[in-house]
Design an enzyme around this catalytic site. Structure first.
Site, short mmCIF file in Angstrom:
data_model
loop_
_atom_site.label_atom_id
_atom_site.label_comp_id
_atom_site.label_asym_id
_atom_site.label_seq_id
_atom_site.Cartn_x
_atom_site.Cartn_y
_atom_site.Cartn_z
CE LYS A 152 1.17 -2.63 -1.85
NZ LYS A 152 0.50 -2.57 -0.53
CD GLU B 97 2.19 -0.98 2.50
OE1 GLU B 97 1.59 -0.76 1.43
OE2 GLU B 97 2.24 -2.12 3.04
CB CYS C 258 3.07 -4.62 1.49
SG CYS C 258 2.08 -5.50 2.74
#
Length: 497
Positions: A179, A80, A212
């Protein structure tokens, strides 16, 4: 007749597919990248400057991709923020964004770069995949225009999304993921209105992808595994290590074991930000991992993994996480407890005063049981058994249940729960269990120096986390980390979407 140069990538792709079909395993790679960061600025830089920085990072990534392909890897994950870093406002991120189409358009940017306007980053990533006959996973920024007909449209008339992309070995865009769970500092990006459960099929299993902070929540992480039945999760991350329970290698390895899937975790590398720790994690434990808080160098990791781990003869059996703990009486001495903070979470602790013993500590609906024997009881080290059952987080509040055998930083009990990286005590035996109210429990064992313990512990069907033959190294923590997703509070930044 030799195939023409134009046909060569297709031929190589076909050969790679045949190799994968012939085996129940595949070779996976992740690259931990020391990202070249932009200079902090409130205003957008020229597009040419933004592209120049991204190309510098992609130069490094391309070297890792070529090396992985030369070693026979089928897929590689990069981190990321790995192409442009994270020093941005909403305004200054804009020159780094591209319009990323839905993969349903059947597009190979390497061979048709102008189909969706200027997309130099997608073109280059596509060519890296195509020219090396390898799946490439990368994280970039997506921009989508909107107008006043959309009541959620930002004032500047566009959505910005933190986005993962996957290109197959022919360079075709096969996955795009926005995300869903942004970290608190990601103000340059927008929250998607709905979570996306993104999957794609390969000759070497079914893959899902998220990013993440997503790993700590039900959507999309648990949905991909439990409902979509993916074999392997691709996980670009920029993870800041937080002891004692949330270092990257510790939690990501535990998540793969707890969920019963492969997790290909590629972290950024920045020691100032406590970012390091990547790995190729499996239901049985880490196949390969890397943690380096001393240098500023990247690292390529490769490992052979089961393509369909649920079909593997070594696949771990299902666990009833509360079975053992609810079947036994509480060990005596429960009143001999004290409170301590792990960051802002108030745990109930009990000191392990003897070389061996049986201990219980409870908080809320959770009781944690420990049977242990130290190799030697040092006077200068204190260990505790701890329990936490409650909401974690100041803004975004989500429910944890944790049982932990934990080393304290000093003999002063008020320090218990504070971060500690090193220890001097080994354990001949430990067996930890808890009355968990969830089936989502992640088993962690962390040794001194932030190292994992592959093959040295097991999880029994009745929910006990147990050492096999004692610890080969000094123990920092052994933890059962439970998540009660159904008790999470509504997300305060998503309610208005």
């Amino acid at each position: 007749m030799l195939p023409s140069q134009a046909l060569l990538p297709a031929v190589l792709f076909a050969l790679a597919a045949l190799r994968a079909l012939a085996s129940d395993t595949f070779l996976a790679a992740v690259y931990e990248h020391a990202v070249i960061l932009p200079q902090p600025t409130q205003e957008p830089v020229p597009a040419s400057d933004a592209l120049a920085l991204m190309n510098r990072n992609m130069d490094v990534l391309e070297g890792a991709i070529k090396e992985a392909a030369q070693q026979g890897a089928h897929i590689i994950v990069t981190p990321e923020d790995g192409i442009y870093g994270w020093r941005f406002t909403r305004e200054s991120i804009y020159p780094y964004l591209e319009d990323i189409p839905d993969p349903a358009v059947n597009w190979i940017p390497c061979t048709d770069p102008s189909r969706f306007g200027p997309t130099p980053v997608q073109e280059r990533l596509s060519c890296m995949a195509r020219n090396n006959s390898i799946y490439v996973v990368a994280n970039i920024g997506d921009k989508k225009p909107c107008d006043s007909s959309d009541p959620s449209c930002p004032r500047d008339g566009r959505y910005h999304y933190n986005t993962d992309v996957v290109f197959d070995a022919q360079g075709k865009l096969v996955a795009r993921y926005h995300k869903y769970n942004l970290f608190r500092s990601e103000t340059q990006f927008d929250y998607p209105k709905e979570p996306e459960a993104v999957t794609f099929e390969t000759p070497f299993g079914k893959f899902g992808i998220f990013t993440c902070f997503d790993i700590l929540f039900y959507e999309p992480a648990v949905v991909l595994v439990n409902k979509m039945q993916v074999d392997t999760v691709l996980f670009p991350t920029a993870w800041m290590n937080v002891l004692p329970f949330l270092t990257a290698i510790e939690f990501h390895s535990a998540w793969a074991m707890g969920m019963g899937v492969n997790l290909l975790s590629a972290n950024t590398h920045n020691t100032t930000m406590a970012m390091t720790g990547s790995g190729l994690f499996t239901p049985e434990g880490p196949a390969a991992y890397h943690y380096d808080s001393d240098t500023e160098e990247g690292r390529l990791l490769l490992a052979e993994l089961s393509a369909r781990p649920r079909l593997s003869p070594t696949y771990p059996p299902a666990v009833n996480w509360s079975s053992h703990a609810t079947s036994i009486e509480k060990f005596p001495g429960e009143n001999d407890t004290f409170s301590g903070a792990v960051r802002k979470d108030i745990f109930t602790f009990r000191e392990l005063r003897h070389k061996d013993g049986n201990y219980t500590v409870c908080q809320g609906d959770l009781c944690c049981h420990l049977v242990y024997q130290m190799s030697n009881k040092r006077r200068d080290e204190v260990y505790v058994l701890g329990a936490f059952d409650g909401l974690h987080g100041s803004l975004i509040k989500y429910h944890w249940q944790i049982c932990t055998l934990l080393k304290c930083p000093s003999t002063n009990l008020s320090t218990c729960g504070q971060p500690v990286e090193t220890a001097q005590t080994k354990f001949d035996v430990f067996s930890l269990s808890g009355t968990f109210g969830t089936s989502h429990v992640f088993p962690e064992v962390l040794y001194s120096g932030v190292q994992l313990a592959p093959g040295e512990f097991e999880v029994l069907r009745d929910g006990r986390l147990k050492s096999k033959h004692g610890t080969s190294k000094q123990l920092v923590t052994a933890t059962l980390f439970g998540r009660l997703y159904e008790k999470d509070q509504p997300h305060p930044l998503r309610i208005s979407l």
